[in-house]
Design an enzyme around this catalytic site. Structure first.
Site, PDB file in Angstrom:
ATOM      1  N   LYS A 163      -2.927   5.036  -2.242  1.00  0.00           N
ATOM      2  CA  LYS A 163      -4.006   6.068  -2.146  1.00  0.00           C
ATOM      3  C   LYS A 163      -4.506   7.095  -3.005  1.00  0.00           C
ATOM      4  O   LYS A 163      -3.772   7.271  -3.341  1.00  0.00           O
ATOM      5  CB  LYS A 163      -4.074   6.244  -0.986  1.00  0.00           C
ATOM      6  CG  LYS A 163      -3.761   5.293   0.211  1.00  0.00           C
ATOM      7  CD  LYS A 163      -4.051   4.627   0.725  1.00  0.00           C
ATOM      8  CE  LYS A 163      -4.270   3.729   2.016  1.00  0.00           C
ATOM      9  NZ  LYS A 163      -5.464   3.298   3.087  1.00  0.00           N
TER      10      LYS A 163
ATOM     11  N   LYS B 299      -9.035  -6.700   8.510  1.00  0.00           N
ATOM     12  CA  LYS B 299      -8.544  -6.340   9.097  1.00  0.00           C
ATOM     13  C   LYS B 299      -8.451  -6.467  10.901  1.00  0.00           C
ATOM     14  O   LYS B 299      -9.689  -7.241  11.401  1.00  0.00           O
ATOM     15  CB  LYS B 299      -8.122  -4.530   8.780  1.00  0.00           C
ATOM     16  CG  LYS B 299      -7.691  -4.207   8.363  1.00  0.00           C
ATOM     17  CD  LYS B 299      -7.478  -2.372   8.231  1.00  0.00           C
ATOM     18  CE  LYS B 299      -7.275  -2.408   7.010  1.00  0.00           C
ATOM     19  NZ  LYS B 299      -7.107  -0.414   7.223  1.00  0.00           N
TER      20      LYS B 299
ATOM     21  N   ASP C 128      -7.230   2.591  -3.068  1.00  0.00           N
ATOM     22  CA  ASP C 128      -8.144   2.837  -1.703  1.00  0.00           C
ATOM     23  C   ASP C 128      -8.265   4.203  -1.570  1.00  0.00           C
ATOM     24  O   ASP C 128      -7.589   5.184  -1.525  1.00  0.00           O
ATOM     25  CB  ASP C 128      -6.769   2.285  -0.919  1.00  0.00           C
ATOM     26  CG  ASP C 128      -7.896   2.066   0.279  1.00  0.00           C
ATOM     27  OD1 ASP C 128      -9.043   2.393   0.852  1.00  0.00           O
ATOM     28  OD2 ASP C 128      -7.133   2.078   1.827  1.00  0.00           O
TER      29      ASP C 128
ATOM     30  N   LYS D 213      -1.132  -0.937  -4.624  1.00  0.00           N
ATOM     31  CA  LYS D 213      -2.421  -0.613  -4.278  1.00  0.00           C
ATOM     32  C   LYS D 213      -1.703   0.693  -3.565  1.00  0.00           C
ATOM     33  O   LYS D 213      -0.947   1.128  -3.328  1.00  0.00           O
ATOM     34  CB  LYS D 213      -3.092  -0.910  -2.717  1.00  0.00           C
ATOM     35  CG  LYS D 213      -4.117  -0.110  -2.187  1.00  0.00           C
ATOM     36  CD  LYS D 213      -4.828  -0.927  -0.891  1.00  0.00           C
ATOM     37  CE  LYS D 213      -4.402   0.073  -0.061  1.00  0.00           C
ATOM     38  NZ  LYS D 213      -5.199  -0.597   1.560  1.00  0.00           N
TER      39      LYS D 213
ATOM     40  N   SER E 206       1.088  -1.646  -0.123  1.00  0.00           N
ATOM     41  CA  SER E 206       0.013  -0.116   0.565  1.00  0.00           C
ATOM     42  C   SER E 206       0.499   1.028   0.002  1.00  0.00           C
ATOM     43  O   SER E 206       1.440   1.506   0.919  1.00  0.00           O
ATOM     44  CB  SER E 206      -0.936   0.217   1.141  1.00  0.00           C
ATOM     45  OG  SER E 206      -1.950   1.130   1.454  1.00  0.00           O
TER      46      SER E 206
ATOM     47  N   GLY F 143      -3.372  -3.522   6.227  1.00  0.00           N
ATOM     48  CA  GLY F 143      -2.692  -3.745   7.693  1.00  0.00           C
ATOM     49  C   GLY F 143      -3.022  -2.172   7.947  1.00  0.00           C
ATOM     50  O   GLY F 143      -3.581  -1.428   7.499  1.00  0.00           O
TER      51      GLY F 143
ATOM     52  N   ASP G 110     -13.861  -2.045   3.615  1.00  0.00           N
ATOM     53  CA  ASP G 110     -12.551  -1.929   4.399  1.00  0.00           C
ATOM     54  C   ASP G 110     -13.612  -1.387   5.671  1.00  0.00           C
ATOM     55  O   ASP G 110     -13.931  -2.411   6.400  1.00  0.00           O
ATOM     56  CB  ASP G 110     -11.123  -1.222   4.152  1.00  0.00           C
ATOM     57  CG  ASP G 110     -10.639  -0.668   5.056  1.00  0.00           C
ATOM     58  OD1 ASP G 110     -10.547  -1.237   6.285  1.00  0.00           O
ATOM     59  OD2 ASP G 110      -9.222  -0.173   5.127  1.00  0.00           O
TER      60      ASP G 110
ATOM     61  N   GLU H 126     -11.109   0.436  -3.221  1.00  0.00           N
ATOM     62  CA  GLU H 126     -11.344   0.135  -1.525  1.00  0.00           C
ATOM     63  C   GLU H 126     -12.383   1.134  -1.209  1.00  0.00           C
ATOM     64  O   GLU H 126     -11.682   2.417  -1.323  1.00  0.00           O
ATOM     65  CB  GLU H 126      -9.661  -0.249  -1.264  1.00  0.00           C
ATOM     66  CG  GLU H 126     -10.231  -0.716  -0.029  1.00  0.00           C
ATOM     67  CD  GLU H 126      -8.908  -0.979   1.043  1.00  0.00           C
ATOM     68  OE1 GLU H 126      -7.637  -1.504  -0.383  1.00  0.00           O
ATOM     69  OE2 GLU H 126      -8.256  -1.048   2.244  1.00  0.00           O
TER      70      GLU H 126
END
Ligand code: OSB
Ligand code: MG
Length: 368
Positions: free
Chosen positions: A163, A262, A188, A161, A135, A290, A238, A213
């Site tokens: 952001k 998670k 995400d 991934k 990420s 994570g 998530d 996400e």
């Protein structure tokens, strides 16, 4: 196991590089560690909350409060037959899943040692190696992001991934796809959009992402249903998923096609396994998320990721991406194929470095 003694500690650990999401930037982690002594064995875990109540309501201070004033008094000096027995004991407390998970997961570590099996096997893991992704946070420039992606692709990670948020999305993904047309890529948003952004979100379909996400509200299911109907890219939830019930409702409603599990957000291994089973029965792939964990939380994530429904690469990656020096021995490393080998020794499979933890400790409280 009889719970003889519990210790809370807060350590402060600087990240090697800041991590930025749509809700803010983190440079130094404040991590609450939980140590439990039971029947001559010691179990470790970590509270996986952020420093601020922006990802979820929990912070190191709320977790300390819930552990000290509720969860620890409810379990100290008690005899429990297995780690999963504490989950129903904790149920009267609404929310505070990360505090609950920390205490429960330390007991799973103890139980694995007691039974002489790796934690991954105790929780039902079957994989010997787990597929890994990374990420990558929002950077100061697109060039820096592209360089970071190059480094992780070269290291062998199986998916990237990034952001996103409004103003760091379409143009950025376009630049990524120009340079990396064929990598497994996902984005995400950490709830940075609303349905008013539908036209902009529809533009993301052209980047053939593995998934988007949590684009919408952190507590939303129904708007995601509407969005999923409009997009060809699969949605992954998530923040919205805290239990097997949430997972069932989200899947049945059509809010997502993939779920990120998670351990902290869902309240520990007992709940995480139920979500895994619910998703597996409905053929919905899951992967392990994570929370910028130290080696202790990372070791728990590796065990969870060994369950058979974890078919997509997770956000579980090498210690050195986060820390100059981790608090476990050995550190978590990734193979050139982008996998982590699941430890085969009893318990966590990584030993907490007590001297280093002691040096990093800024607060401590002992019980029992
Ligand atoms: O949404 O998955 C997230 C980090 C902090 C809070 C939320 C998230 C993340 C990550 C980082 O994406 C995953 C990691 O590398 O630990
Ligand atoms: Mg996320």
């Amino acid at each position: 196991m009889k719970i003889d003694h519990i210790e809370l500690r807060e350590i402060q650990l600087p990240l090697v590089h800041f991590f930025e999401t749509s809700f803010g930037r983190t440079t130094v982690r404040r991590i609450v560690l939980v140590r439990v002594d039971a029947g001559g064995l010691t179990g470790w875990s970590e509270v996986t909350c952020g420093e601020t109540p922006f990802y979820s309501h929990e912070t190191p201070d709320t977790a300390w409060h819930i552990l000290r004033d509720f969860l620890i008094p409810w379990t100290l000096k008690k005899e429990v037959a297995s780690a999963s027995e504490v989950a129903p004991l904790f149920a009267p407390i609404r929310g505070h899943n990360m505090a609950k998970a920390a205490l429960e997961n330390a007991l799973w570590d103890i139980q694995a040692q007691q039974e002489g099996v790796p934690l991954a096997r105790l929780v039902g893991g079957t994989l010997q190696e787990i597929p890994c992704g990374v990420s990558i946070g929002i950077q100061n420039s697109v060039e820096e992001l592209l360089e970071k992606i190059q480094r992780e692709v070269d290291a062998g990670y199986q998916r990237i991934k990034v952001k996103i948020k409004p103003a760091w999305d379409v143009e950025v993904l376009d630049r990524i796809r120009q340079r990396f047309p064929s990598i497994a890529l996902m984005a995400d948003a950490n709830s940075a959009y609303t349905l008013d952004d539908l036209p902009r979100l529809k533009l993301l379909d052209r980047f053939y992402l593995m998934m988007i996400e949590q684009p919408l509200g952190w507590d939303d299911i129904l708007d995601h249903v509407r969005l999923q109907r409009e997009l060809s890219t699969p949605l992954c939830l998530d923040e919205s998923i805290h239990s097997a019930g949430d997972a069932r409702k989200a899947i049945e409603a059509g809010a997502c096609k993939i779920i990120n599990i998670k351990l902290g957000r869902v309240g520990g291994f007992t709940s995480a396994r139920k979500i895994h089973d619910t998703c597996r029965a409905k053929n919905v792939p899951v992967w392990c998320g994570g929370m910028l964990e130290s080696g202790i939380g990372r070791a728990h994530n590796i065990a969870l990721s060994a369950l058979p429904g974890f078919t997509l690469p997770g956000d579980v990656s090498a210690s050195k991406r986060y820390w100059a020096e981790d608090i476990i021995e050995p550190e978590v490393t990734v193979t050139p194929e982008g996998t982590i080998r699941v430890p085969e020794t009893p318990g966590l499979g990584f030993a907490p470095r007590l001297d280093r933890i002691e040096q990093l400790t800024v607060r401590r409280e002992s019980f029992g």
